[in-house]
Motif scaffolding. Structure first.
Motif, PDB file in Angstrom:
ATOM      1  N   GLY A   1      -3.069   9.951  13.614  1.00 55.94           N
ATOM      2  CA  GLY A   1      -2.502  10.190  14.941  1.00 55.94           C
ATOM      3  C   GLY A   1      -3.567  10.213  16.024  1.00 55.94           C
ATOM      4  N   ASP A   2      -4.806  10.415  15.643  1.00 56.91           N
ATOM      5  CA  ASP A   2      -5.878  10.356  16.639  1.00 56.91           C
ATOM      6  C   ASP A   2      -6.127   8.910  17.017  1.00 56.91           C
ATOM      7  OD1 ASP A   2      -6.339  12.996  16.784  1.00 56.91           O
ATOM      8  OD2 ASP A   2      -8.150  13.012  15.542  1.00 56.91           O
ATOM      9  N   ARG A   3      -6.596   8.729  18.242  1.00 56.53           N
ATOM     10  CA  ARG A   3      -6.946   7.362  18.621  1.00 56.53           C
ATOM     11  C   ARG A   3      -8.134   6.918  17.792  1.00 56.53           C
ATOM     12  NH1 ARG A   3      -4.155   6.919  24.237  1.00 56.53           N
ATOM     13  NH2 ARG A   3      -2.827   8.657  23.805  1.00 56.53           N
ATOM     14  N   ILE A   4      -8.084   5.704  17.350  1.00 54.99           N
ATOM     15  CA  ILE A   4      -9.162   5.215  16.488  1.00 54.99           C
ATOM     16  C   ILE A   4     -10.346   4.914  17.387  1.00 54.99           C
ATOM     17  CG2 ILE A   4      -9.834   3.454  14.835  1.00 54.99           C
ATOM     18  CD1 ILE A   4      -6.793   3.176  14.206  1.00 54.99           C
ATOM     19  N   GLN A   5     -11.335   5.773  17.320  1.00 51.93           N
ATOM     20  CA  GLN A   5     -12.486   5.658  18.197  1.00 51.93           C
ATOM     21  C   GLN A   5     -13.422   4.591  17.655  1.00 51.93           C
ATOM     22  OE1 GLN A   5     -12.680   7.394  20.935  1.00 51.93           O
ATOM     23  NE2 GLN A   5     -10.858   8.603  20.521  1.00 51.93           N
TER      24      GLN A   5
ATOM     25  N   ARG B   1      -1.763  -8.891   7.554  1.00 48.62           N
ATOM     26  CA  ARG B   1      -1.974  -8.215   6.275  1.00 48.62           C
ATOM     27  C   ARG B   1      -3.385  -7.641   6.213  1.00 48.62           C
ATOM     28  NH1 ARG B   1      -0.101 -12.322   2.680  1.00 48.62           N
ATOM     29  NH2 ARG B   1       1.456 -12.542   4.268  1.00 48.62           N
ATOM     30  N   LYS B   2      -4.332  -8.409   6.695  1.00 47.05           N
ATOM     31  CA  LYS B   2      -5.720  -7.920   6.706  1.00 47.05           C
ATOM     32  C   LYS B   2      -5.838  -6.704   7.616  1.00 47.05           C
ATOM     33  CE  LYS B   2      -7.949 -12.215   5.594  1.00 47.05           C
ATOM     34  NZ  LYS B   2      -8.419 -13.446   6.208  1.00 47.05           N
ATOM     35  N   LEU B   3      -5.174  -6.812   8.734  1.00 44.43           N
ATOM     36  CA  LEU B   3      -5.221  -5.697   9.681  1.00 44.43           C
ATOM     37  C   LEU B   3      -4.623  -4.452   9.042  1.00 44.43           C
ATOM     38  CD1 LEU B   3      -5.874  -4.908  12.605  1.00 44.43           C
ATOM     39  CD2 LEU B   3      -3.584  -5.601  13.235  1.00 44.43           C
ATOM     40  N   HIS B   4      -3.542  -4.664   8.321  1.00 42.17           N
ATOM     41  CA  HIS B   4      -2.879  -3.542   7.649  1.00 42.17           C
ATOM     42  C   HIS B   4      -3.828  -2.908   6.632  1.00 42.17           C
ATOM     43  CE1 HIS B   4       1.220  -2.009   5.988  1.00 42.17           C
ATOM     44  NE2 HIS B   4       0.359  -1.048   6.177  1.00 42.17           N
ATOM     45  N   ASN B   5      -4.521  -3.759   5.885  1.00 43.96           N
ATOM     46  CA  ASN B   5      -5.476  -3.232   4.907  1.00 43.96           C
ATOM     47  C   ASN B   5      -6.558  -2.408   5.587  1.00 43.96           C
ATOM     48  OD1 ASN B   5      -4.155  -4.292   2.770  1.00 43.96           O
ATOM     49  ND2 ASN B   5      -5.376  -6.172   2.690  1.00 43.96           N
ATOM     50  N   SER B   6      -7.061  -2.948   6.692  1.00 42.52           N
ATOM     51  CA  SER B   6      -8.108  -2.221   7.406  1.00 42.52           C
ATOM     52  C   SER B   6      -7.579  -0.880   7.901  1.00 42.52           C
ATOM     53  CB  SER B   6      -8.583  -3.024   8.607  1.00 42.52           C
ATOM     54  OG  SER B   6      -9.046  -4.263   8.177  1.00 42.52           O
ATOM     55  N   TYR B   7      -6.346  -0.919   8.369  1.00 38.41           N
ATOM     56  CA  TYR B   7      -5.752   0.320   8.878  1.00 38.41           C
ATOM     57  C   TYR B   7      -5.599   1.325   7.740  1.00 38.41           C
ATOM     58  CZ  TYR B   7      -2.451   3.563  10.878  1.00 38.41           C
ATOM     59  OH  TYR B   7      -1.848   4.706  11.299  1.00 38.41           O
TER      60      TYR B   7
ATOM     61  N   ASP C   1      -7.446   1.542   5.196  1.00 41.33           N
ATOM     62  CA  ASP C   1      -8.781   2.088   4.936  1.00 41.33           C
ATOM     63  C   ASP C   1      -9.117   3.193   5.915  1.00 41.33           C
ATOM     64  OD1 ASP C   1      -9.037   0.412   2.857  1.00 41.33           O
ATOM     65  OD2 ASP C   1     -10.353  -1.044   3.869  1.00 41.33           O
ATOM     66  N   VAL C   2      -8.761   2.988   7.162  1.00 39.77           N
ATOM     67  CA  VAL C   2      -9.025   4.020   8.164  1.00 39.77           C
ATOM     68  C   VAL C   2      -8.274   5.291   7.795  1.00 39.77           C
ATOM     69  CG1 VAL C   2      -8.676   4.673  10.564  1.00 39.77           C
ATOM     70  CG2 VAL C   2      -9.508   2.401  10.013  1.00 39.77           C
ATOM     71  N   MET C   3      -7.042   5.107   7.369  1.00 38.91           N
ATOM     72  CA  MET C   3      -6.228   6.266   7.027  1.00 38.91           C
ATOM     73  C   MET C   3      -6.809   6.997   5.816  1.00 38.91           C
ATOM     74  SD  MET C   3      -3.949   6.491   9.243  1.00 38.91           S
ATOM     75  CE  MET C   3      -2.750   7.617   8.587  1.00 38.91           C
ATOM     76  N   CYS C   4      -7.439   6.214   4.919  1.00 40.33           N
ATOM     77  CA  CYS C   4      -8.019   6.823   3.723  1.00 40.33           C
ATOM     78  C   CYS C   4      -9.252   7.654   4.056  1.00 40.33           C
ATOM     79  CB  CYS C   4      -8.409   5.754   2.722  1.00 40.33           C
ATOM     80  SG  CYS C   4      -6.986   5.007   1.959  1.00 40.33           S
ATOM     81  N   ASN C   5      -9.816   7.374   5.176  1.00 41.17           N
ATOM     82  CA  ASN C   5     -11.014   8.085   5.578  1.00 41.17           C
ATOM     83  C   ASN C   5     -10.696   9.561   5.770  1.00 41.17           C
ATOM     84  OD1 ASN C   5     -13.131   9.164   6.946  1.00 41.17           O
ATOM     85  ND2 ASN C   5     -13.326   7.482   8.413  1.00 41.17           N
ATOM     86  N   PRO C   6     -11.293  10.417   4.980  1.00 38.70           N
ATOM     87  CA  PRO C   6     -10.945  11.839   5.096  1.00 38.70           C
ATOM     88  C   PRO C   6     -11.365  12.438   6.423  1.00 38.70           C
ATOM     89  CG  PRO C   6     -12.785  11.527   3.628  1.00 38.70           C
ATOM     90  CD  PRO C   6     -12.291  10.163   3.960  1.00 38.70           C
ATOM     91  N   PHE C   7     -12.224  11.763   7.144  1.00 32.77           N
ATOM     92  CA  PHE C   7     -12.666  12.323   8.428  1.00 32.77           C
ATOM     93  C   PHE C   7     -11.763  11.888   9.562  1.00 32.77           C
ATOM     94  CE2 PHE C   7     -16.354  12.004   5.702  1.00 32.77           C
ATOM     95  CZ  PHE C   7     -16.748  13.324   5.695  1.00 32.77           C
ATOM     96  N   TYR C   8     -10.823  11.039   9.241  1.00 29.08           N
ATOM     97  CA  TYR C   8      -9.913  10.571  10.293  1.00 29.08           C
ATOM     98  C   TYR C   8      -8.634  11.401  10.247  1.00 29.08           C
ATOM     99  CZ  TYR C   8      -6.543   7.776  12.798  1.00 29.08           C
ATOM    100  OH  TYR C   8      -5.573   7.377  13.670  1.00 29.08           O
ATOM    101  N   ASN C   9      -8.239  11.850  11.411  1.00 29.15           N
ATOM    102  CA  ASN C   9      -7.028  12.655  11.508  1.00 29.15           C
ATOM    103  C   ASN C   9      -5.887  11.746  11.948  1.00 29.15           C
ATOM    104  OD1 ASN C   9      -5.372  14.841  11.658  1.00 29.15           O
ATOM    105  ND2 ASN C   9      -5.983  15.349  13.762  1.00 29.15           N
TER     106      ASN C   9
ATOM    107  N   SER D   1     -13.889  -0.658   7.169  1.00 23.08           N
ATOM    108  CA  SER D   1     -13.386  -0.421   5.826  1.00 23.08           C
ATOM    109  C   SER D   1     -14.244   0.691   5.271  1.00 23.08           C
ATOM    110  CB  SER D   1     -13.441  -1.679   4.991  1.00 23.08           C
ATOM    111  OG  SER D   1     -14.504  -2.439   5.426  1.00 23.08           O
ATOM    112  N   PHE D   2     -13.671   1.826   5.227  1.00 28.18           N
ATOM    113  CA  PHE D   2     -14.395   2.967   4.702  1.00 28.18           C
ATOM    114  C   PHE D   2     -14.609   2.699   3.229  1.00 28.18           C
ATOM    115  CE2 PHE D   2     -15.055   7.162   3.171  1.00 28.18           C
ATOM    116  CZ  PHE D   2     -15.809   7.735   4.170  1.00 28.18           C
ATOM    117  N   CYS D   3     -15.814   2.800   2.835  1.00 31.49           N
ATOM    118  CA  CYS D   3     -16.180   2.363   1.491  1.00 31.49           C
ATOM    119  C   CYS D   3     -15.304   3.045   0.450  1.00 31.49           C
ATOM    120  CB  CYS D   3     -17.642   2.674   1.240  1.00 31.49           C
ATOM    121  SG  CYS D   3     -18.106   2.425  -0.454  1.00 31.49           S
ATOM    122  N   ARG D   4     -14.557   2.212  -0.261  1.00 30.02           N
ATOM    123  CA  ARG D   4     -13.596   2.780  -1.202  1.00 30.02           C
ATOM    124  C   ARG D   4     -14.274   3.516  -2.344  1.00 30.02           C
ATOM    125  NH1 ARG D   4      -8.187   0.209  -1.205  1.00 30.02           N
ATOM    126  NH2 ARG D   4      -8.076  -0.862   0.775  1.00 30.02           N
ATOM    127  N   THR D   5     -15.353   2.976  -2.816  1.00 28.38           N
ATOM    128  CA  THR D   5     -16.027   3.655  -3.927  1.00 28.38           C
ATOM    129  C   THR D   5     -16.549   4.994  -3.462  1.00 28.38           C
ATOM    130  OG1 THR D   5     -17.863   2.292  -3.316  1.00 28.38           O
ATOM    131  CG2 THR D   5     -16.722   1.696  -5.339  1.00 28.38           C
TER     132      THR D   5
END
Lengths: 174, 1133
Positions: free
Chosen positions: A119-123, A101-107, A109-117, A147-151
């Motif tokens: 399907g790209d490998r998570i660098q 569940r924690k991993l899912h949350n972190s993921y 967050d990554v997806m929420c990151n507007p700079f992350y595309n 965790s990309f800062c939500r605020t």
């Protein structure tokens, strides 16, 4: 705790793999890859069960002599695979679940990151992971994905509004 | 493969069956005995009792029974289980010995025979001294026995024989040699089986009885041994439940033994045996989960019992064997109907066995790396006197020694050395590969493609270690695409690295190059220094030199390889390799892009080839050629550099033939399309890039279509999804990801430079020759040739329209059905610049509705494109939709001579036909003439002259005509009588003189003709005058063939006085006419009703006065008395 964590894309290519005994990385890569056989089978067995009733946690995929491989699949068919040491009896189903569940949350967050595309490998640039020694970090180490800062994100989104249809273009002007 | 030390003994793995020996059978020379023996052996299916039979001579020596021990007090066992014990009870010590003897009840020499039989039994008994083995006698008889109790001699003699042989009655059998041999045999063997079970039962009891003498301190080994024996005898007795129970106890007892480095192997060996038996029985009892649980327990207990560190490979070998044996058991159970699942199938056990085999290999490699000078010890410490060990799992040089201290360390050392040296000769790879391929077969069955691939990689690697590079490459190559297609680059790189080593060691040029190409590519996760090394090697290979050896290769193999490479260099032959890249990810990427999706034929076709190298150092290519679906263009799209071989490294960054890593190189190509290809697609079928050159070695990378390899489609998808802003680049550079492949383009005709105008006056009128004026004007700068016009109905519309539309160039004559709907390729001639021509087309539309007309003008023009003269065919088309309408509506009605509407006409009585022509055309119409063509049944009353000749009708105007007709009596015609046709000849008022007149024929409606019996008509002046006599004559005509009785009466009217017959009854003969004369005297002026005439026909009550009113006037206009008239009359008076 977990000796290897992997995030696998819908198309079954790895988005992210980290293992602790880095010297035998390849072995874990193979282990994660072969576990996809079981994941595929479990997903297809799940069939078209109602989305909200579907259990994301797939449980133990298969045991080997030394490791146990657990699986988890998100609704968008992104798979998480976790390898734990067989000798580690402290990790029961509940612990594994919460780690996922924690991993899912972190993921997420990554997806929420507007700079992350997606399907790209998570660098590692994105994944600011303290992965160096997850064994010590324990179950909480799952916060290895950034965790990309939500605020911060909320501010960005708010600032984007006035740009209207320009949307993301506007974002870069900030 | 011969059984190795680790293989489980055959007697352990087989299913124990009761052992029964048959004596006294001469199966070689005696046919009857042979038949008996065959009946025992043949068809031993599951429904037969489990016995293993053996034919032995009557004087066979059975293993001697050791004297019974009376006390265990001083007895110290030397091991757990003797190696010969299982075999002894399976194949040597019978549960029952059967003596066959040929003897009939009516044997004349009975006494002698009886004593011979007794002797034979005695000999057998002698040999079995001390054992509990049963003896039975079977008499082979020629005669069928009588039912029991009937043959007195038989029962007597049987009792006597039993007595002589000291047998119980139950142990004497008779086997009549008749037709039902098999049936008798089956009954016999069932009896034998019972005896055997009794024997094993007593054996179990016997072993159990020893137990009470044992003590825990010195007889620990015996506890295990006895428990094992009980279990084994239970199995022989086919009591598998008890066998399982006893094996489980035995298993627990084994682990209670005090383990030490010296006896650990013995303990493990026995534990393995017992575990095998337990698992086997569990599967047999269809409790696979118990089997798996037992096996897991077994492994967990034994995993850590490694024993001597110097011989740790033995432990790995043993572990491997445990897994393999369990896998075999599991697999066997599946074959007998057990269902396995994806996550629990024999594959996992084979896989684990393979892992332990690999571990064994690793350990052996590190422990057995003795110098070559160390000789195998002599005498061989592994040899024993008998050639076999006494007890399972003991060391040959210290058999039966139970002490934990090593009495002779020197001997021990030599023994260990011998084992280590022996281990060195084991073909480990072979074992590993066999296990892996077993696992592969299982995983294939249980839908684990990735696991299968993984195991195949391991097999490939094992083959590599075993120096079978061909097989290694074959396997690795087979699975590579799986990893590639799923994008597991780390794994792919690892496989490729091994494959590259294999291809290097075999000096396989093409493979070596292919793997290098991919290892340098973007899918490779190798570090840059590795990539540099590979690139350098690749360049060497391309220059026809030997590459440097791959790291971590076997030194001897490298030496061989270097020789092979040297041979390759000297070998003349084809040094050009074409490699299709669509199935892998090479280090050069290629994308082709046409500048536009279509090109006009007079403009050169332009496209770019983008190339990008992912290798660490710049690389030069020697040739680039592009192939098209039309191969004639291939020659225009080649870049070639005649560089010498040694220039490959010089000035690598210069020139367009050089690819700088990470930079996108754009190459522009241009060619003029052929005019034949107008309307066709030009497609790039392949792009070939040559690295190296023909003097050295040359690799041609071949991209199908417009580039792209195994990974590019996913990358393109990601790039399309991405909204990452790319940094700005100088103008002439582009981002690789932003280039989208466009591998085909259309060639379209040159843009025409003429104008086509259509002039016409819509809508068209049905059947008219509708005039369409086409004006073509050239705006070209040069003369245009071969102008052709295609005009008419646009194809692809309703098929009915094609039949009802006709086009002609000649408006002066009406066209008929034979004219086409589309006129094609009407030559018009040449046109000078600015010249204009006009062409008239006439279209005749037979039906109303809208039609699309096409006017298509094509011409040829000479054009110079890229200094090449080409003849272009241009065309321009115009489409126009024309509505066709009726020019006019014609209404026809029948009226009586009194202009009253008629629903039917009466035979022989004149009526009027009125036509009404209402123009519906927006344009003025000229009715040239009209004509009434009467049907033969109609006759005219007066002239049929047209009354509307040359009338011009504007929209909404109408022209009417009136004809007086009569229809002779025809009798009753169903559906009415044809009237005829009304023909209107017309044209547009605006049409030219020579345009033909259109005749529109209108079929007049049918009319119902009715006969009437009596026709009355009246002769009366057109008006009356007050107080002036008004003579009226009624004609009554009998239209029938009968004499008519007619009643006539005239009713008085206020306005008239009259004279004549007021009421009369008369007869009118057929065909004759009666006249009635009346003199009316009007009294009032105005429109006055005449005194009404009433006629009553006695024969035709239907003939009513109403009908009568139609024929005769009912009123008349009466003028007042005129003064002038009076004056004149006065004057006249």
């Amino acid at each position: 705790m977990a000796v290897c964590i992997a995030v696998i894309a819908k198309e079954n290519y790895p988005l992210y793999i980290r293992s602790t005994p880095t010297e035998n990385e390849l072995k874990f890569h193979y282990m994660v890859h072969t576990s996809l056989d079981v994941v595929d089978e479990k997903i297809s067995a799940m069939g078209k069960a109602l989305v909200d009733q579907r259990e994301l946690y797939l449980g133990l995929l298969y045991p080997t002599e030394d490791y146990k491989v657990y699986g988890y699949v998100t609704n968008s068919k992104v798979k998480f695979v976790m390898v734990v040491d067989s000798s580690n009896t402290a990790l029961r189903d509940n612990e594994i679940r919460s780690m996922f569940r924690k991993l899912h949350n972190s993921y997420t967050d990554v997806m929420c990151n507007p700079f992350y595309n997606p399907g790209d490998r998570i660098q590692s640039r994105w994944a600011l992971l303290p992965v160096s020694d997850p064994v010590q970090v324990g179950p909480a180490f799952c916060v290895l994905l950034p965790s990309f800062c939500r605020t911060c994100l909320a501010i960005l989104v708010a600032k984007m509004q006035p740009f209207g249809k320009q949307g993301r273009k506007g974002l870069f002007k900030l | 493969m011969s059984p190795t030390q680790w293989d489980l003994p055959v007697e352990l793995c087989c299913r124990p069956m009761a052992f029964v020996t048959l004596t006294g059978l001469d199966v070689v020379y005696n046919a009857v005995h042979r038949a008996v023996w065959d009946a025992f052996c043949a068809n031993r299916r599951a429904d037969r009792v489990p016995i293993s039979f053996k034919v032995l001579p009557g004087d066979h020596e059975y293993p001697k029974c050791r004297p019974k021990r009376t006390s265990y007090e001083w007895y110290i066992p030397k091991g757990i289980l003797k190696t010969g014990w299982m075999n002894k009870h399976l194949n040597l010590v019978p549960a029952l010995v059967v003596v066959f003897y040929e003897l009939d009840w009516d044997e004349p020499q009975w006494k002698e025979k009886q004593s011979e039989c007794a002797t034979r039994v005695e000999i057998v008994r002698q040999s079995l001294q001390g054992r509990n083995t049963k003896v039975a006698v079977v008499l082979i008889q020629k005669k069928t026995p009588l039912p029991p109790g009937e043959d007195v001699i038989a029962s007597e003699r049987a009792a006597a024989l039993c007595n002589a042989c000291e047998l119980s009655g139950k142990s004497l059998f008779v086997l009549p040699h008749t037709d039902h041999l098999v049936g008798y045999i089956i009954r016999l063997e069932n009896a034998f089986y019972e005896h055997a079970q009794t024997y094993y039962y007593t054996e179990i009891r016997r072993v159990k009885s020893h137990k009470e003498f044992l003590n825990k301190t010195t007889h620990q080994l015996l506890f295990v041994r006895h428990q094992f024996k009980i279990a084994f005898f239970s199995e022989l007795k086919q009591d598998t439940q008890n066998a399982l129970k006893n094996y489980r106890t035995a298993y627990n007892l084994v682990h209670e033994l005090r383990a030490h480095e010296t006896n650990i192997l013995e303990i493990k060996t026995m534990a393995g045996f017992i575990n095998y038996k337990i698992c086997r029985l569990c599967f047999q009892h269809n409790t696979p989960l118990d089997a798996i649980a037992q096996f897991r327990k077994h492994i967990d207990l034994c995993k850590k019992k490694i024993g001597s560190a110097e011989l740790s490979f033995e432990h790995a070998a043993w572990m491997s064997k445990q897994f393999q044996a369990f896998g075999d058991l599991f697999d066997e159970a599946i074959k007998l109907g057990l269902t396995a699942i994806q996550t629990q199938n024999p594959g996992f056990y084979y896989q684990q066995a393979a892992y332990y085999a690999q571990e064994r290999k690793q350990l052996a490699k590190s422990l057995c790396n003795h110098e070559a000078s160390i000789m195998y010890p002599n005498p061989d410490p592994l040899e024993t006197q008998t050639g076999v060990l006494d007890f399972y799992g003991q060391r040959s040089w210290r058999q039966g020694i139970l002490s934990f201290d090593l009495s002779d360390p020197e001997k021990e050392k030599v023994g260990v050395l011998a084992i280590q040296l022996k281990e060195r000769n084991v073909a480990h790879s072979e074992i590993i590969i066999t296990l892996l391929s077993n696992a592969v077969a299982q995983f294939k069955k249980y839908k684990c493609p990735r696991m299968k691939s993984h195991l195949m990689v391991q097999m490939g690697e094992e083959y590599y270690y075993a120096k079978d590079y061909t097989k290694a490459l074959k396997l690795l190559d087979y699975v590579m695409c799986d990893y590639r297609s799923e994008g597991w680059w780390t794994l792919l790189t690892s496989i490729l690295t091994t494959a590259l080593k294999c291809s290097y060691l075999m000096a396989q040029l093409k493979d070596y190059i292919t793997y290098s190409l991919e290892l340098l590519g973007r899918a490779s996760t190798l570090k840059d220094d590795q990539k540099s090394r590979i690139e350098k090697n690749l360049i060497n290979v391309l220059m026809n030199e030997s590459p440097d050896p791959e790291p971590d290769c076997d030194i001897f193999a490298v030496k061989t390889a270097q020789k092979l490479w040297a041979d390759r260099i000297s070998l003349a032959g084809s040094n050009i390799f074409t490699i299709g890249v669509q199935d892998f990810v090479p280090f050069v990427q290629c994308k082709a892009k046409f500048h536009a999706p279509s090109f006009h034929v007079d403009v050169p076709v332009e496209f770019d080839i983008y190339l990008k190298a992912d290798c660490p150092h710049p690389i030069r290519f020697s040739k680039l050629c592009v192939s098209f679906n039309n191969q004639e263009y291939n020659q225009f799209c080649v870049i070639e550099e005649a560089s010498k071989a040694n220039e490959v490294l010089e000035n690598p960054t210069q020139g367009k033939m050089c690819l700088v890593p990470g930079k996108t190189r754009k190459l522009l190509f241009k060619f003029v399309a052929k005019t034949e290809d107008v309307g066709k697609k030009i497609e790039i079928t392949s792009v070939d890039l040559a690295l190296g050159n023909e003097t050295g070695r040359c690799v041609v990378l071949n991209w199908q279509g417009g580039g792209g390899d195994a990974a590019s489609s996913q990358e393109a998808l990601q790039a399309a999804r991405s909204f990452k802003r790319r940094p700005k680049l100088p103008d002439n550079e582009v981002h690789w990801d932003s280039i989208i492949i466009q591998a085909s383009t259309m060639i379209i005709s040159r843009v025409p430079n003429i104008s086509v105008h259509l002039r016409h006056e819509p809508p068209a009128l049905t059947n008219e020759m509708y005039c369409l004026v086409v004006t073509v004007q050239s705006h070209e700068k040069t003369q245009i040739r071969d102008v052709k016009l295609t005009a008419g109905l646009k194809p692809g519309q309703d098929a009915n329209l094609t039949q009802k539309t006709h086009v002609t160039l000649h408006g002066t004559e009406l066209c008929d059905e034979s004219y086409p709907a589309l006129l094609t390729d009407i030559p018009v001639g040449d046109l000078h610049p600015g010249e204009q021509l006009e062409k008239m087309l006439y279209v005749r539309c037979g039906t109303v509705g809208s039609r699309m007309f096409l006017v298509y003008v094509s011409y040829l023009i000479n054009i110079t494109a890229e200094e090449k003269e080409i003849v272009c065919k241009c065309h321009k088309d115009e489409t126009v939709t024309i509505e066709t309408v009726f020019p006019f509506d014609v209404a026809v009605k029948f009226v009586s001579t009194k202009f009253e509407h008629l629903e039917r006409v009466y035979a022989d009585i004149p009526f009027l036909l009125m036509t009404d022509l209402l123009s519906a055309s927006p344009w003025a119409l000229t009715v040239v003439s009209s004509e009434l063509q009467l049907a033969p049944s109609m006759t005219t009353v007066d002239q049929l002259e047209s009354q509307v000749d040359n009338v011009v009708l504007q929209t909404g105007e109408s022209a009417s005509e009136c004809f007086c007709l009569r229809c002779p009596s025809l009798g009753n015609v169903e559906g009415g009588v044809a009237t005829g046709h009304y023909i209107i000849s017309w044209k547009r008022t605006s049409a030219m003189e020579n345009i033909p007149v259109i005749r529109t024929v209108i079929t007049l409606p049918h009319v119902i003709v009715e006969n009437i019996p009596l026709h009355v008509n009246a002769d009366l002046p057109s008006f009356g005058r007050v107080r002036e006599s008004l003579p009226v004559k009624y004609h009554l005509q009998n239209k029938t063939d009968f004499v008519q009785d007619v009643e006539i009466s005239v009713e008085p009217s206020d306005a008239f006085m009259f004279s004549g017959l007021k009421q009369i009854r008369l007869r009118i003969l057929p065909g004759t006419e009666q006249e009635m004369l009346y003199n009316f005297y009007p009294l009032m002026a105005g429109y006055q009703q005449l005194p009404s005439l009433n006629i009553n026909l006695l024969r035709f009550p239907n003939f009513t006065n109403q009908l009568l009113r139609r024929f005769i006037p009912t009123s008349i206009f009466v003028k007042p008395q005129g003064r002038l008239m009076d004056d004149t009359s006065i004057a006249a008076a």
